[in-house]
Design an enzyme around this catalytic site. Structure first.
Site, PDB file in Angstrom:
ATOM      1  N   TYR A  33       0.610  -1.198   0.010  1.00 21.62           N
ATOM      2  CA  TYR A  33      -0.015   0.062   0.006  1.00 21.62           C
ATOM      3  C   TYR A  33       0.891   1.335   0.076  1.00 21.62           C
ATOM      4  O   TYR A  33       2.132   1.331   0.305  1.00 21.62           O
ATOM      5  CB  TYR A  33      -0.959  -0.095   1.137  1.00 21.62           C
ATOM      6  N   ARG A  52       7.257   3.645  -5.474  1.00 16.73           N
ATOM      7  CA  ARG A  52       7.517   2.840  -4.451  1.00 16.73           C
ATOM      8  C   ARG A  52       6.476   1.748  -4.142  1.00 16.73           C
ATOM      9  O   ARG A  52       6.931   0.639  -3.809  1.00 16.73           O
ATOM     10  CB  ARG A  52       7.253   3.825  -2.994  1.00 16.73           C
ATOM     11  N   LYS A 149       6.323  -1.640   1.731  1.00 13.98           N
ATOM     12  CA  LYS A 149       5.155  -1.055   2.392  1.00 13.98           C
ATOM     13  C   LYS A 149       4.136  -2.217   2.534  1.00 13.98           C
ATOM     14  O   LYS A 149       3.272  -2.098   1.518  1.00 13.98           O
ATOM     15  CB  LYS A 149       4.779   0.064   2.201  1.00 13.98           C
TER      16      LYS A 149
HETATM   17  N1  PDD Z   1       3.503   5.965   6.237  1.00 12.09           N
HETATM   18  N2  PDD Z   1       8.220   5.249   7.811  1.00 12.09           N
HETATM   19  C1  PDD Z   1       7.103   4.241   7.901  1.00 12.09           C
HETATM   20  C2  PDD Z   1       7.347   3.027   8.484  1.00 12.09           C
HETATM   21  C3  PDD Z   1       6.030   4.638   7.293  1.00 12.09           C
HETATM   22  O1  PDD Z   1       4.926   3.931   7.269  1.00 12.09           O
HETATM   23  C4  PDD Z   1       6.041   5.911   6.459  1.00 12.09           C
HETATM   24  C5  PDD Z   1       4.561   6.348   5.838  1.00 12.09           C
HETATM   25  C6  PDD Z   1       7.124   6.546   6.420  1.00 12.09           C
HETATM   26  C7  PDD Z   1       7.023   7.872   5.691  1.00 12.09           C
HETATM   27  O2  PDD Z   1       6.812   7.892   4.292  1.00 12.09           O
HETATM   28  P1  PDD Z   1       6.184   9.051   3.480  1.00 12.09           P
HETATM   29  O3  PDD Z   1       7.159  10.358   3.656  1.00 12.09           O
HETATM   30  O4  PDD Z   1       6.275   8.555   1.943  1.00 12.09           O
HETATM   31  O5  PDD Z   1       4.762   9.489   3.850  1.00 12.09           O
HETATM   32  C8  PDD Z   1       8.148   6.367   7.123  1.00 12.09           C
HETATM   33  C9  PDD Z   1       2.245   6.376   5.826  1.00 12.09           C
HETATM   34  C10 PDD Z   1       1.979   7.713   6.255  1.00 12.09           C
HETATM   35  C11 PDD Z   1       1.237   5.347   6.116  1.00 12.09           C
HETATM   36  O6  PDD Z   1       1.642   4.253   6.753  1.00 12.09           O
HETATM   37  O7  PDD Z   1       0.031   5.548   5.992  1.00 12.09           O
END
Ligand code: PDD
Length: 288
Positions: A33, A52, A149
């Protein structure tokens, strides 16, 4: 809360969106996701998020049946399905699809593309002005597959409830070896003098899209950016700290486990990066 759902191209009210109980996404967390947000109603950095998503799907040997343009079109259709003031938070997920009650991915045929759009709860100005308290979670992060993710988020669920019970804003996760990795859903940064330190990919982080933008801004501001493996006690040395994520941008951290960071106020580096991050949004929106 108005929730819009796009299930394999059909836009349905959330209460009517149905997937099979035999979807391996539900049975095994076998899904990937992304979380995006809009600015001025437009999806932000969708191409990077798609990149990603593809990286995550490749990492679990899930063949994406949708191109970047397919995802862009479906996200737009979902946003357009209801007119609403304010920004949106968009979850794009791909599940392995229904199969047998077996871990065998070969029993599945059709992955599902699910897009969920909810109103974005923007953080109050005071949060940026005062900074936030974080904890170091008792839950450790495995470096294995950390860059993917995936929908297997039980560690994050437990870390979130621990954070909530301690009335903290976010938790920092250490790796099983005791190195700093990332927040539950954010990336973390320490500032010492002119050095901006952040865990490297080797530390088992998700490579944040916001992180990429912020590190470029930090370099152009003349900061010495160091990506590496930092032991947990590095937190005690920091002059300032902050976190980044798509929905929260750049948030200053003013205490860790009740111990004050630096002056106990948002630091100048975090505030300068927040300002230049916001200033760069209009230009980055054009990137698509
Ligand atoms: N999460 N680290 C983790 C473990 C994350 O799940 C996320 C993002 C990030 C930050 O990534 P970005 O800058 O691309 O949002 C770092 C999203 C917000 C979520 O889990 O919904």
């Amino acid at each position: 809360m108005l929730i819009r759902v796009n299930l394999n191209g059909t836009i349905v009210p959330a209460a009517e969106a149905r997937i099979s109980v035999l979807d391996h996404g539900l049975l095994f967390g076998d899904s990937v996701y992304e979380t995006l947000r809009t600015y001025s109603g437009r999806p932000f950095l969708l191409s990077r998020h798609f990149g990603r998503l593809k990286h995550s799907a490749d990492g679990i040997h899930l063949k994406l049946q949708w191109t970047r343009d397919d995802v862009r079109r479906e996200v737009q259709r979902t946003l357009d399905s209801e007119s609403r003031a304010g920004e949106s938070r968009i979850r794009v997920m791909v599940t392995r699809g229904p199969g047998e009650l077996s871990l065998d991915t070969e029993t599945t045929a059709d992955p599902s593309l699910i897009i969920i759009v909810v109103p974005l709860q923007e953080l109050a100005h005071e949060i940026y002005e005062r900074g936030v308290a974080v904890i170091v979670s008792s839950i450790r992060r495995s470096r294995l597959l950390a860059d993917i993710k995936s929908g297997s988020l039980i560690r994050q669920v437990l870390a979130f409830s621990e954070t909530k019970s301690k009335q903290a804003f976010e938790a920092i996760l250490l790796t099983e070896e005791g190195y700093l990795s990332d927040g539950i859903t954010s990336n973390i940064y320490l500032v010492e003098g002119n050095r901006l330190m952040t865990p490297s990919l080797e530390a088992g982080i998700v490579e944040g899209i916001t992180r990429g933008v912020v590190l470029d801004l930090a370099r152009s501001m003349g900061l010495d950016v160091i990506e590496g493996l930092f032991p947990g006690n590095e937190l005690d040395q920091a002059d300032e700290m902050f976190l980044t994520s798509t929905t929260r941008e750049v948030v200053p951290i003013v205490s860790v486990d009740g111990k004050t960071v630096g002056s106990g106020k948002p630091g100048p580096v975090a505030m300068a990066l927040l300002k230049s991050y916001r200033a760069s949004i209009a230009g980055l929106l054009e990137e698509g």
